[in-house]
Design a protein around this motif. Structure first.
Motif, PDB file in Angstrom:
ATOM      1  N   ASN A 258      61.929  43.451  46.331  1.00  0.00           N
ATOM      2  CA  ASN A 258      60.798  43.606  47.743  1.00  0.00           C
ATOM      3  C   ASN A 258      60.408  41.877  47.483  1.00  0.00           C
ATOM      4  OD1 ASN A 258      59.884  43.121  44.804  1.00  0.00           O
ATOM      5  ND2 ASN A 258      58.579  45.298  44.679  1.00  0.00           N
ATOM      6  N   ASN A 259      59.276  41.773  47.383  1.00  0.00           N
ATOM      7  CA  ASN A 259      57.991  40.030  46.934  1.00  0.00           C
ATOM      8  C   ASN A 259      58.964  39.988  46.496  1.00  0.00           C
ATOM      9  OD1 ASN A 259      56.187  40.489  44.960  1.00  0.00           O
ATOM     10  ND2 ASN A 259      56.287  42.167  46.318  1.00  0.00           N
ATOM     11  N   SER A 262      62.833  37.472  47.622  1.00  0.00           N
ATOM     12  CA  SER A 262      61.126  37.098  48.468  1.00  0.00           C
ATOM     13  C   SER A 262      61.975  35.975  47.512  1.00  0.00           C
ATOM     14  CB  SER A 262      60.589  37.278  49.528  1.00  0.00           C
ATOM     15  OG  SER A 262      60.875  38.770  50.487  1.00  0.00           O
ATOM     16  N   ARG A 292      67.571  39.766  52.700  1.00  0.00           N
ATOM     17  CA  ARG A 292      66.041  39.892  53.077  1.00  0.00           C
ATOM     18  C   ARG A 292      65.043  40.499  53.999  1.00  0.00           C
ATOM     19  NH1 ARG A 292      66.114  40.336  47.609  1.00  0.00           N
ATOM     20  NH2 ARG A 292      67.243  37.988  46.253  1.00  0.00           N
ATOM     21  N   GLN A 296      63.685  44.796  54.643  1.00  0.00           N
ATOM     22  CA  GLN A 296      62.052  44.002  54.575  1.00  0.00           C
ATOM     23  C   GLN A 296      60.764  44.669  55.713  1.00  0.00           C
ATOM     24  OE1 GLN A 296      61.187  40.135  52.025  1.00  0.00           O
ATOM     25  NE2 GLN A 296      62.163  41.081  50.297  1.00  0.00           N
ATOM     26  N   GLU A 306      55.753  47.029  50.823  1.00  0.00           N
ATOM     27  CA  GLU A 306      54.312  46.471  50.664  1.00  0.00           C
ATOM     28  C   GLU A 306      53.906  47.618  50.672  1.00  0.00           C
ATOM     29  OE1 GLU A 306      55.082  44.147  47.821  1.00  0.00           O
ATOM     30  OE2 GLU A 306      57.591  43.143  49.132  1.00  0.00           O
ATOM     31  N   ASN A 319      54.413  38.376  50.616  1.00  0.00           N
ATOM     32  CA  ASN A 319      56.183  38.527  51.032  1.00  0.00           C
ATOM     33  C   ASN A 319      55.352  37.432  52.046  1.00  0.00           C
ATOM     34  OD1 ASN A 319      58.496  39.809  50.332  1.00  0.00           O
ATOM     35  ND2 ASN A 319      57.898  40.295  52.347  1.00  0.00           N
TER      36      ASN A 319
END
Length: 422
Positions: A258-259, A262, A292, A296, A306, A319
């Motif tokens: 997830n974020n 990133s 990524r 995502q 998210e 993100n």
């Protein structure tokens, strides 16, 4: 704006400024060399500096906002990891220490159970007790101060701004008595559970690239910034990058989908570029396409990983902050993340477009969000508009005002505009 066009504009701007300046103008009025920034476009900064000095009206309000913020930082700090009353489990106070923000005691705090363990997670609900450990808050203030003061010096030439930024950097990173060790072994610990977590690396990664750009700007000849300071920061950066690549915490955070993943890539690529490892930076940015973006970004522009959060608008924007900054790093190394399309049909620009209706008030945000703040998306929308996204460009006049004022034209890279937690 392509680098070739921007560089040409810088040259034209320098000629225009030279013609406008009086013959007796001092050396301090001349343009600084183009900074070798890693997120911000150094050519664009140099051009903007020329326009500020030429008195372009559109920049006056933003300059007042920036210098007003910088003036406040002249009398704050310097900050140090040595300020905290606690010591990390290592026994070395130079080690950075922070507590997980969303974990709470489940039992009364007593002499036999001083922490109130076991701790339980409340996603998106910040435990105020974490503020007793000052590293996290002081780190944030230091990052903001250095970045703001450095930009204020670059655009005004006032030595006091650069000298204060240099002092803040020297205190946190370089001075042996006050410096932080270049590692994050004890970030976001959970009492009675774990001494530190890879997830805590985001304490740094969400904003440390500002420090890399600030030092690059100071390197153009800032008063108070010495060769020893430059060497000390470069050494710290190199050691920190090595720790990220070899530690268990670094490995854990790099594996996040997830974020957190990133931001890890964004920080690692920026550090690689700042320490002269362009090939490594290129590899990291290119790898983010599959690692990524493919993972995502959904075809409709949503970010499913998210949207599961209790503060889904915040984390969608959060993100995108990492990904838009990573795309700007990509511009430095010839990788175009802006226009990459995933196998499923998603893209970075499509994901920015997904948050535009909520950011402009055109439609409600229909996913979980404990504290909706429309302005949180402002900077990622501006970044996408700069990259040629027409939906984002049309949205600019409809964005809501943000606390502290807008300085996008003076620092055109996305920043976190709403609280990170709470």
């Amino acid at each position: 704006m392509s680098r070739r066009i921007t560089a040409a504009l810088v040259a034209v701007g320098a000629t225009v400024l030279a013609l406008l300046a009086p013959a007796s103008a001092s050396a301090s009025a001349r343009p600084s060399p183009v900074p070798r920034t890693v997120v911000l476009d150094g050519n664009r900064l140099a051009l903007t500096r020329l326009l500020v000095k030429a008195g372009v009206p559109q920049l006056r309000s933003e300059l007042r906002t920036l210098t007003g913020q910088a003036d406040g930082y002249l009398t704050q700090g310097p900050w140090s990891v040595m300020d905290k009353p606690q010591t990390a489990p290592s026994g070395d106070k130079h080690d950075y220490l922070s507590e997980a923000p969303y974990w709470w005691p489940s039992q009364p705090q007593t002499a036999a159970n001083p922490w109130g363990c076991p701790y339980v997670q409340k996603d998106g609900v910040r435990n105020p007790a974490i503020d007793t450990i000052t590293d996290h808050s002081e780190r944030g203030e230091m990052f903001n101060a250095v970045y703001t003061l450095t930009l204020a010096w670059y655009y005004t030439g006032k030595a006091g701004y650069a000298e204060r930024a240099a002092l803040d950097l020297r205190t946190w990173f370089v001075d042996p008595a006050t410096r932080m060790n270049p590692s994050l072994n004890y970030t976001q610990f959970i009492p009675c559970k774990v001494d530190g977590r890879g997830i805590g690396i985001i304490d740094f990664s969400q904003q440390f690239t500002d420090i890399l750009d600030a030092t690059a700007i100071l390197d153009t000849g800032a008063p108070g910034w010495t060769g020893a300071d430059h060497t000390g920061m470069t050494s710290w950066d190199s050691q920190f990058l090595s720790w990220l690549q070899t530690s268990q915490n670094g490995s854990d955070e790099a594996a996040a989908t997830n974020n957190h993943g990133s931001f890890f890539d964004m920080q690692e690529a920026a550090l690689a570029l700042a320490t002269g490892q362009k090939a490594l930076a290129t590899s990291i940015v290119k790898g983010a396409e599959s690692k990524r973006l493919d993972v995502q970004l959904a075809a409709d522009g949503s970010q499913p990983l998210e949207l599961t959060r209790t503060t889904s608008y915040h984390y969608s924007d959060f993100n995108l902050l990492a990904l838009t900054r990573l795309a700007q790093i990509g511009e430095h190394v010839g990788v175009d993340l802006w226009h990459y399309t995933t196998p499923a049909g998603g893209s970075l620009l499509k994901s920015v477009d997904f948050v535009v209706p909520a950011a402009t008030g055109a439609a409600a945000w229909t996913y979980p969000e404990l504290n909706f703040q429309a302005f949180a998306a402002n900077d990622v929308i501006r970044a996408a508009a700069d990259a040629g996204d027409r939906t984002a460009l049309r949205a600019l006049p409809e964005l809501s005002a943000q606390p502290g004022g807008d300085v996008w034209l003076l620092r055109p890279a996305a920043e976190q505009l709403d609280p990170i937690s709470g």
